[in-house]
Enzyme design. Structure first.
Site, PDB file in Angstrom:
ATOM      1  N   CYS A  50       2.780   7.796  10.511  1.00  0.00           N
ATOM      2  CA  CYS A  50       3.815   6.753  10.594  1.00  0.00           C
ATOM      3  C   CYS A  50       5.086   7.303  11.248  1.00  0.00           C
ATOM      4  O   CYS A  50       5.500   8.434  10.988  1.00  0.00           O
ATOM      5  CB  CYS A  50       4.125   6.243   9.194  1.00  0.00           C
ATOM      6  SG  CYS A  50       5.338   4.921   9.178  1.00  0.00           S
TER       7      CYS A  50
ATOM      8  N   CYS B 102      10.591   8.093   5.807  1.00  0.00           N
ATOM      9  CA  CYS B 102      10.813   7.911   4.367  1.00  0.00           C
ATOM     10  C   CYS B 102      10.580   9.249   3.654  1.00  0.00           C
ATOM     11  O   CYS B 102       9.484   9.820   3.733  1.00  0.00           O
ATOM     12  CB  CYS B 102       9.872   6.850   3.813  1.00  0.00           C
ATOM     13  SG  CYS B 102       9.917   5.320   4.779  1.00  0.00           S
TER      14      CYS B 102
ATOM     15  N   CYS C  50       7.418  10.062   1.369  1.00  0.00           N
ATOM     16  CA  CYS C  50       6.081   9.593   1.765  1.00  0.00           C
ATOM     17  C   CYS C  50       5.215  10.688   2.374  1.00  0.00           C
ATOM     18  O   CYS C  50       5.676  11.490   3.182  1.00  0.00           O
ATOM     19  CB  CYS C  50       6.238   8.435   2.742  1.00  0.00           C
ATOM     20  SG  CYS C  50       4.659   7.703   3.199  1.00  0.00           S
TER      21      CYS C  50
ATOM     22  N   CYS D 111      -4.643  -5.593  -2.485  1.00  0.00           N
ATOM     23  CA  CYS D 111      -3.514  -5.238  -1.635  1.00  0.00           C
ATOM     24  C   CYS D 111      -3.987  -4.303  -0.531  1.00  0.00           C
ATOM     25  O   CYS D 111      -4.737  -3.363  -0.800  1.00  0.00           O
ATOM     26  CB  CYS D 111      -2.438  -4.534  -2.448  1.00  0.00           C
ATOM     27  SG  CYS D 111      -1.956  -5.437  -3.920  1.00  0.00           S
TER      28      CYS D 111
ATOM     29  N   CYS E 192      -2.607  -9.429  -0.785  1.00  0.00           N
ATOM     30  CA  CYS E 192      -1.271  -8.877  -0.556  1.00  0.00           C
ATOM     31  C   CYS E 192      -1.387  -7.865   0.573  1.00  0.00           C
ATOM     32  O   CYS E 192      -2.419  -7.199   0.702  1.00  0.00           O
ATOM     33  CB  CYS E 192      -0.764  -8.194  -1.827  1.00  0.00           C
ATOM     34  SG  CYS E 192       0.877  -7.432  -1.639  1.00  0.00           S
TER      35      CYS E 192
ATOM     36  N   CYS F  33       6.701  -9.325  -2.964  1.00  0.00           N
ATOM     37  CA  CYS F  33       6.514  -8.167  -3.841  1.00  0.00           C
ATOM     38  C   CYS F  33       7.510  -7.119  -3.356  1.00  0.00           C
ATOM     39  O   CYS F  33       7.409  -6.660  -2.215  1.00  0.00           O
ATOM     40  CB  CYS F  33       5.076  -7.669  -3.720  1.00  0.00           C
ATOM     41  SG  CYS F  33       4.765  -6.120  -4.592  1.00  0.00           S
TER      42      CYS F  33
ATOM     43  N   ARG G 171       5.548  -4.295 -12.162  1.00  0.00           N
ATOM     44  CA  ARG G 171       4.343  -3.454 -12.031  1.00  0.00           C
ATOM     45  C   ARG G 171       4.653  -1.976 -12.200  1.00  0.00           C
ATOM     46  O   ARG G 171       5.535  -1.427 -11.523  1.00  0.00           O
ATOM     47  CB  ARG G 171       3.691  -3.677 -10.664  1.00  0.00           C
ATOM     48  CG  ARG G 171       2.458  -2.788 -10.483  1.00  0.00           C
ATOM     49  CD  ARG G 171       1.756  -3.022  -9.169  1.00  0.00           C
ATOM     50  NE  ARG G 171       1.341  -4.390  -9.062  1.00  0.00           N
ATOM     51  CZ  ARG G 171       1.397  -5.114  -7.935  1.00  0.00           C
ATOM     52  NH1 ARG G 171       1.850  -4.580  -6.838  1.00  0.00           N
ATOM     53  NH2 ARG G 171       0.990  -6.356  -7.932  1.00  0.00           N
TER      54      ARG G 171
HETATM   55  S1  SF4 Z   1       6.655   4.589   3.255  1.00  0.00           S
HETATM   56 FE1  SF4 Z   1       5.436   6.009   4.537  1.00  0.00          FE
HETATM   57  S2  SF4 Z   1       4.002   4.669   5.575  1.00  0.00           S
HETATM   58 FE2  SF4 Z   1       5.608   3.346   4.789  1.00  0.00          FE
HETATM   59  S3  SF4 Z   1       7.106   3.170   6.445  1.00  0.00           S
HETATM   60 FE3  SF4 Z   1       7.767   4.920   5.201  1.00  0.00          FE
HETATM   61  S4  SF4 Z   1       6.813   6.722   6.158  1.00  0.00           S
HETATM   62 FE4  SF4 Z   1       5.737   4.910   6.933  1.00  0.00          FE
END
Ligand code: SF4
Length: 343
Positions: free
Chosen positions: A77, A81, A84, A121, A152, A212, A284
């Site tokens: 990705c 984040c 993650c 989901c 979802c 959600c 949740r």
């Molecule tokens: S949480 Fe992970 S998968 Fe989702 S946008 Fe952020 S880096 Fe990408």
């Protein structure tokens, strides 16, 4: 009867903040951060009693909604984040894969239904879906719905057009977490803004889907950040129908690999506040259950959590398996929730 009328003035008018005796089951759907702090910091037994009372007014207290989550596109990705495992910017060692085939999704969804799931989901590690993927995503939604499951998806940011397409395919829920408070957000993610998150939530709502949206505890945020996050969610034009509260699973290689664990009592307080501020939402218990004791999960259910993810993985993280949850439910006298029309 739901007692949520005149929510903006409710705490003071009812003496809630003055420590006066209160009606049971008093939930608030509009609240200032200052009032929410007072509720959050009330004596633990008072807070839990109130949260449980709100819960009983709005839900069967012994029923828990069960969802299953499948990663339909893993890793690689572009977003950053900090929590993650799937960000290409963090050396987490996760192998990226492409969008999986519709047939594979339907086979997994059938299995999940046979094992008792009521909602399926599907999550993709994207900043936002590409238009070329929309046809496949629509086929996934239509196929899973045809199995008799609620659907979802969580695919990143959505334009109004993309939200409209997914809603047209029959997607019931769209997940897009705000993650934390607006103030703390830039410490966690820099590749998109808090306002971007809210824009996607508005696009989802405008397209007619259920929302959600929740967040993650244990990223180094303060208690005030957690309270502010819940107030933001509860003060949306319509609160989310589903509010996942995650406990960070520190991922080696991610920026938050060494974050301090959350105090379990603080976690339970956060669940209780979510229940009081969003009386009719499913709250949740999401990621992090493998790190919670049975007693902590039991307290979370008592505080108003009434939804979990079942299955032994959550996207890329471990989750308690089916057998563990069945045994825990038996010990607590909990049962899977039957979803009626509309919920
Ligand atoms: S949480 Fe992970 S998968 Fe989702 S946008 Fe952020 S880096 Fe990408």
């Amino acid at each position: 009867m739901l007692r949520n009328e005149n929510r903006a003035d409710f705490p003071v008018e009812k003496g809630i903040l003055a420590g006066e005796p209160q009606d049971e089951g008093v939930g608030i759907e509009r609240c200032s951060v200052a009032d929410a702090k007072i509720i959050y910091n009330s004596p633990f037994n008072d807070l839990l009693f109130r949260a449980q009372s709100v819960h009983r007014e709005n839900f069967d207290p012994n029923a828990v909604q069960i969802s299953r989550l499948l990663s339909i596109k893993t890793g690689g990705c572009a977003e950053d984040c900090g929590y993650c495992s799937q960000s290409a910017r963090s050396p987490t060692g996760l192998k990226a894969s492409r969008l999986i085939m519709v047939e594979k999704v339907l086979a997994e969804a059938s299995k999940a239904k046979a094992e008792g799931a009521s909602r399926y989901c599907m999550g993709a590690a994207w900043r936002s879906p590409k238009d070329r993927d929309m046809e496949t995503l629509v086929a996934m939604v239509e196929g899973v719905k045809a199995l008799g499951l609620e659907t979802c998806m969580t695919l990143g940011m959505l334009s109004p057009e993309q939200a409209g397409t997914l809603a047209g395919a029959g997607l019931d829920y769209y997940n897009h977490n705000i993650d934390t408070s607006e103030e703390f957000y830039p410490q966690v993610i820099t590749t998109r803004t808090f306002a971007d998150r809210l824009d996607t939530l508005a696009n989802v709502r405008d397209a007619g889907m259920k929302v959600c949206a929740g967040g993650i505890l244990g990223m180094g945020e303060t208690t005030d950040d957690r309270i502010s996050m819940l107030v933001t969610l509860s003060n949306l034009p319509e609160p989310p129908e589903s509010v996942p509260i995650n406990m960070l699973i520190p991922i080696p290689g991610s920026r938050l690999a060494n974050a301090e664990p959350v105090d379990p009592i603080e976690f339970v307080r956060t669940i209780a506040l979510a229940r009081i501020l969003m009386p009719r939402s499913h709250v949740r218990l999401s990621a992090g259950r493998t790190q919670m004791s049975d007693e902590m999960q039991a307290l979370c259910f008592f505080a108003g959590a009434n939804s979990i993810f079942a299955g032994d993985t959550l996207l890329t993280a471990d989750n308690p398996g089916e057998d563990y949850d069945t045994a825990l439910f038996r010990r607590l006298g909990l049962k899977p929730m039957d979803l009626g029309p509309g919920e």
